[in-house]
Write a protein that holds these residues in place. Structure first.
Motif, PDB file in Angstrom:
ATOM      1  N   PRO A  17       0.807  -1.224   0.000  1.00  0.00           N
ATOM      2  CA  PRO A  17       0.000   0.000   0.000  1.00  0.00           C
ATOM      3  C   PRO A  17       0.845   1.280   0.000  1.00  0.00           C
ATOM      4  CG  PRO A  17      -0.729  -1.533   1.705  1.00  0.00           C
ATOM      5  CD  PRO A  17       0.589  -2.028   1.214  1.00  0.00           C
ATOM      6  N   VAL A  18       0.198   2.365  -0.375  1.00  0.00           N
ATOM      7  CA  VAL A  18       0.764   3.707  -0.225  1.00  0.00           C
ATOM      8  C   VAL A  18       0.234   4.256   1.092  1.00  0.00           C
ATOM      9  CG1 VAL A  18       0.772   6.062  -1.125  1.00  0.00           C
ATOM     10  CG2 VAL A  18       0.933   4.115  -2.700  1.00  0.00           C
ATOM     11  N   SER A  19       1.119   4.549   2.026  1.00  0.00           N
ATOM     12  CA  SER A  19       0.668   4.986   3.352  1.00  0.00           C
ATOM     13  C   SER A  19       0.151   6.418   3.348  1.00  0.00           C
ATOM     14  CB  SER A  19       1.798   4.839   4.374  1.00  0.00           C
ATOM     15  OG  SER A  19       2.943   5.565   3.958  1.00  0.00           O
ATOM     16  N   ASP A  20       0.806   7.304   2.589  1.00  0.00           N
ATOM     17  CA  ASP A  20       0.391   8.706   2.550  1.00  0.00           C
ATOM     18  C   ASP A  20       0.703   9.271   1.167  1.00  0.00           C
ATOM     19  OD1 ASP A  20      -0.218  11.355   2.884  1.00  0.00           O
ATOM     20  OD2 ASP A  20       1.129  11.693   4.586  1.00  0.00           O
ATOM     21  N   GLU A  21      -0.328   9.457   0.349  1.00  0.00           N
ATOM     22  CA  GLU A  21      -0.122   9.934  -1.011  1.00  0.00           C
ATOM     23  C   GLU A  21       0.494  11.332  -1.039  1.00  0.00           C
ATOM     24  OE1 GLU A  21      -3.265   9.530  -3.798  1.00  0.00           O
ATOM     25  OE2 GLU A  21      -3.911   7.554  -3.062  1.00  0.00           O
ATOM     26  N   LYS A  22       0.312  12.102   0.022  1.00  0.00           N
ATOM     27  CA  LYS A  22       0.856  13.469   0.068  1.00  0.00           C
ATOM     28  C   LYS A  22       2.376  13.476   0.123  1.00  0.00           C
ATOM     29  CE  LYS A  22      -3.247  15.338   2.384  1.00  0.00           C
ATOM     30  NZ  LYS A  22      -3.773  15.961   3.634  1.00  0.00           N
ATOM     31  N   GLU A  23       2.988  12.345   0.526  1.00  0.00           N
ATOM     32  CA  GLU A  23       4.443  12.271   0.586  1.00  0.00           C
ATOM     33  C   GLU A  23       5.071  12.123  -0.798  1.00  0.00           C
ATOM     34  OE1 GLU A  23       5.386   8.982   3.092  1.00  0.00           O
ATOM     35  OE2 GLU A  23       4.927  10.043   4.956  1.00  0.00           O
ATOM     36  N   TRP A  24       4.254  11.784  -1.788  1.00  0.00           N
ATOM     37  CA  TRP A  24       4.768  11.524  -3.129  1.00  0.00           C
ATOM     38  C   TRP A  24       4.926  12.815  -3.927  1.00  0.00           C
ATOM     39  CZ3 TRP A  24       5.100   6.552  -5.867  1.00  0.00           C
ATOM     40  CH2 TRP A  24       5.025   5.452  -4.992  1.00  0.00           C
ATOM     41  N   LYS A  25       6.001  12.874  -4.679  1.00  0.00           N
ATOM     42  CA  LYS A  25       6.259  14.032  -5.547  1.00  0.00           C
ATOM     43  C   LYS A  25       5.228  14.100  -6.656  1.00  0.00           C
ATOM     44  CE  LYS A  25      10.043  16.173  -8.172  1.00  0.00           C
ATOM     45  NZ  LYS A  25      11.458  15.991  -8.637  1.00  0.00           N
ATOM     46  N   TYR A  26       4.856  12.902  -7.174  1.00  0.00           N
ATOM     47  CA  TYR A  26       3.831  12.794  -8.208  1.00  0.00           C
ATOM     48  C   TYR A  26       2.799  11.771  -7.741  1.00  0.00           C
ATOM     49  CZ  TYR A  26       7.685  14.861 -10.842  1.00  0.00           C
ATOM     50  OH  TYR A  26       8.722  15.673 -11.242  1.00  0.00           O
ATOM     51  N   PRO A  27       1.553  11.903  -8.166  1.00  0.00           N
ATOM     52  CA  PRO A  27       0.510  10.983  -7.686  1.00  0.00           C
ATOM     53  C   PRO A  27       0.891   9.520  -7.933  1.00  0.00           C
ATOM     54  CG  PRO A  27      -0.463  12.795  -8.929  1.00  0.00           C
ATOM     55  CD  PRO A  27       1.015  12.914  -9.107  1.00  0.00           C
ATOM     56  N   PRO A  28       0.758   8.677  -6.916  1.00  0.00           N
ATOM     57  CA  PRO A  28       1.252   7.291  -7.028  1.00  0.00           C
ATOM     58  C   PRO A  28       0.463   6.384  -7.964  1.00  0.00           C
ATOM     59  CG  PRO A  28       0.170   7.628  -4.917  1.00  0.00           C
ATOM     60  CD  PRO A  28       0.279   8.971  -5.549  1.00  0.00           C
ATOM     61  N   PHE A  29      -0.712   6.835  -8.420  1.00  0.00           N
ATOM     62  CA  PHE A  29      -1.487   6.000  -9.331  1.00  0.00           C
ATOM     63  C   PHE A  29      -1.840   6.740 -10.630  1.00  0.00           C
ATOM     64  CE2 PHE A  29      -2.360   4.535  -4.991  1.00  0.00           C
ATOM     65  CZ  PHE A  29      -1.872   3.239  -5.099  1.00  0.00           C
ATOM     66  N   ALA A  30      -1.056   7.761 -10.940  1.00  0.00           N
ATOM     67  CA  ALA A  30      -1.286   8.523 -12.170  1.00  0.00           C
ATOM     68  C   ALA A  30      -0.349   8.103 -13.294  1.00  0.00           C
ATOM     69  CB  ALA A  30      -1.134  10.024 -11.900  1.00  0.00           C
ATOM     70  N   ALA A  31       0.760   7.431 -12.955  1.00  0.00           N
ATOM     71  CA  ALA A  31       1.728   6.949 -13.952  1.00  0.00           C
ATOM     72  C   ALA A  31       2.265   8.083 -14.814  1.00  0.00           C
ATOM     73  CB  ALA A  31       1.115   5.846 -14.811  1.00  0.00           C
ATOM     74  N   GLU A  32       2.576   9.201 -14.188  1.00  0.00           N
ATOM     75  CA  GLU A  32       3.121  10.339 -14.930  1.00  0.00           C
ATOM     76  C   GLU A  32       4.581  10.096 -15.302  1.00  0.00           C
ATOM     77  OE1 GLU A  32       2.588  13.934 -12.731  1.00  0.00           O
ATOM     78  OE2 GLU A  32       0.404  13.684 -12.533  1.00  0.00           O
ATOM     79  N   ILE A  33       4.971  10.640 -16.449  1.00  0.00           N
ATOM     80  CA  ILE A  33       6.360  10.520 -16.916  1.00  0.00           C
ATOM     81  C   ILE A  33       7.064  11.855 -16.731  1.00  0.00           C
ATOM     82  CG2 ILE A  33       7.869  10.034 -18.881  1.00  0.00           C
ATOM     83  CD1 ILE A  33       5.708   8.236 -20.010  1.00  0.00           C
ATOM     84  N   HIS A  34       8.172  11.825 -16.019  1.00  0.00           N
ATOM     85  CA  HIS A  34       8.991  13.016 -15.784  1.00  0.00           C
ATOM     86  C   HIS A  34      10.458  12.638 -15.918  1.00  0.00           C
ATOM     87  CE1 HIS A  34       5.545  15.338 -14.215  1.00  0.00           C
ATOM     88  NE2 HIS A  34       5.180  14.184 -13.633  1.00  0.00           N
ATOM     89  N   ASP A  35      11.179  13.375 -16.725  1.00  0.00           N
ATOM     90  CA  ASP A  35      12.621  13.159 -16.897  1.00  0.00           C
ATOM     91  C   ASP A  35      12.971  11.704 -17.231  1.00  0.00           C
ATOM     92  OD1 ASP A  35      13.161  15.879 -16.274  1.00  0.00           O
ATOM     93  OD2 ASP A  35      13.000  15.389 -14.132  1.00  0.00           O
ATOM     94  N   GLY A  36      12.180  11.122 -18.123  1.00  0.00           N
ATOM     95  CA  GLY A  36      12.477   9.767 -18.576  1.00  0.00           C
ATOM     96  C   GLY A  36      12.126   8.676 -17.586  1.00  0.00           C
ATOM     97  N   LYS A  37      11.289   8.993 -16.582  1.00  0.00           N
ATOM     98  CA  LYS A  37      10.892   8.011 -15.575  1.00  0.00           C
ATOM     99  C   LYS A  37       9.383   7.978 -15.437  1.00  0.00           C
ATOM    100  CE  LYS A  37      15.061   9.061 -12.864  1.00  0.00           C
ATOM    101  NZ  LYS A  37      15.562   9.700 -11.615  1.00  0.00           N
TER     102      LYS A  37
END
Length: 394
Positions: free
Chosen positions: A77-97
């Motif tokens: 599980p994701v304990s706290d989504e606010k800790e993430w730089k990008y949403p953990p279930f959005a699958a965004e691509i940033h800087d080749g990742k």
């Protein structure tokens, strides 16, 4: 190398799987996405078993071995989504990742081997010897190898590829894992008169100190058979002026090749027998933890928490065949071992099936905040899985 169109397709599939939140026991959205992809790709069969594992098959035009790619589709599980730089279930691509829960552990790898199977079947016009199976496995985060037992019983593979993260290196072994429970039993009484009872926690303290004197087993390649205390609980809790009558300690035991359920518990049981002979008030028991979880299908999965270690020689023919094929494609895989437990505990450790690991990304990204997979790794491992098929399905 993969065409640009194929690269975009595996990236899109990985993103789709990440967007399907797949905690253990809730992998149904991931299963539906994989089922749709496999059917669209023309797999010969797509099945979902009682546990909710999804298995796809592509058959070659000639008889040959069965090659199974194994990847779990559940995540922690994701304990706290606010800790993430990008949403953990959005699958965004940033800087080749690609960012998201399960990108490295291990929906990226699952996307890659499904795509590689489709690509290989198209390019060969299915003129290959054998059968390709791809499996999206449930509940691995809870039970390494338990749901996999149903897959190997159905498929009966000749080779298994564990697609856990390996940074494109070949993994030929791992330590296993056992969850050991030690219990002590006392006599309850009012804490104002403790001499009238037997405090189970004091007895457990004596047991814990004695267990620390046990010399760990050792393997020249896999290292020590670690035995580490991970939690301790007493009852009743909270005590409320009652001397505890029960105490339970849990140990994590890292298992080496050849160790059995009996051989692992034997030194602990002998130690407890010695302590109980010295102290008539000490009553203690050792066993393996048993877990029960509900699957997304409604079925119950249950297993004793003993997952064996395994190790193959790097000079085994199937390992060298894959290594040489990957090298001919321009890759430089090292042959090492996993530092963690995988479904290989069943395939290699229990069933003796020829097994190796090969996956994208770094092992230390699993379970982390801001988990990601590099697009470059995702593309390359898709190419590598194609090479595995070419090496083993001649």
């Amino acid at each position: 190398m993969l065409t640009n169109e194929r690269q975009q397709k595996v990236i899109a599939l990985c993103q789709e799987l990440i967007r399907q939140k797949g905690y253990s026991g809730h992998e149904d959205g991931v299963v539906r996405a994989l089922e749709a992809e496999m059917k669209q790709a023309g797999f010969d069969s797509v099945t979902v078993d009682t546990y909710g594992n999804i298995i796809g098959c592509i058959k070659g035009n000639r008889p040959g071995p069965k090659l199974l790619f194994d990847g779990h589709i559940d995540t922690v599980p994701v304990s706290d989504e606010k800790e993430w730089k990008y949403p953990p279930f959005a699958a965004e691509i940033h800087d080749g990742k690609i960012y998201g829960r399960g990108t490295s552990d291990m929906k990226g790898a699952v996307s890659a081997f499904v795509s590689a199977a489709e690509n290989f079947a198209q390019d060969t016009n299915r003129d290959f010897a054998g059968e390709i199976y791809v499996a999206g496995v449930v509940h691995e985060e809870c039970f390494e190898g338990v749901a996999a037992r149903a897959i190997s019983a159905a498929v009966k593979p000749d080779y298994v590829v564990i697609a856990e993260a390996s940074n494109l290196n070949l993994k030929v072994g791992q330590r296993g894992r056992g969850e050991i429970v030690v219990e002590t039993f006392g006599v309850p009484c009012h804490s104002a008169n403790p001499e009238k009872g037997v405090n189970a926690v004091y007895k457990m303290a004596k047991v814990i100190e004695a267990i620390r004197t046990l010399v760990p087993t050792h393997h020249d390649v896999l290292g020590d058979g670690i035995l580490e205390l991970t939690d301790i609980k007493s009852a009743p809790y909270p005590g409320a002026s009652v001397v505890p009558e029960y105490c339970r300690a849990t140990y994590d035991r890292r298992l080496l090749v050849g160790e059995t359920k009996e051989s692992v518990l034997k030194p602990i049981q002998e130690l407890l027998d010695k302590l109980m002979a010295e102290d008539p008030q000490l009553k203690a028991k050792v066993s393996y933890a048993v877990g029960k979880e509900l699957c997304h299908t409604g079925a119950q999965i249950e297993g004793e928490r003993f997952f064996p270690g395994w190790l193959y020689d790097e000079n085994e023919a199937f390992v060298q065949d894959v290594k040489k094929e990957l090298e001919s494609m321009g890759y430089t895989p090292e042959i090492t071992q996993y530092n963690f437990c995988t479904n290989g505990s069943h395939y290699a450790g229990e069933a003796g099936i020829k097994t190796f690991g090969l996956g994208p990304s770094k092992e230390n990204l699993a379970h982390t905040v801001n988990e990601y997979i590099e697009v470059d790794q995702l593309v390359k491992v898709t190419d590598c899985y194609y090479g595995v098929m070419k090496a083993l399905l001649k």
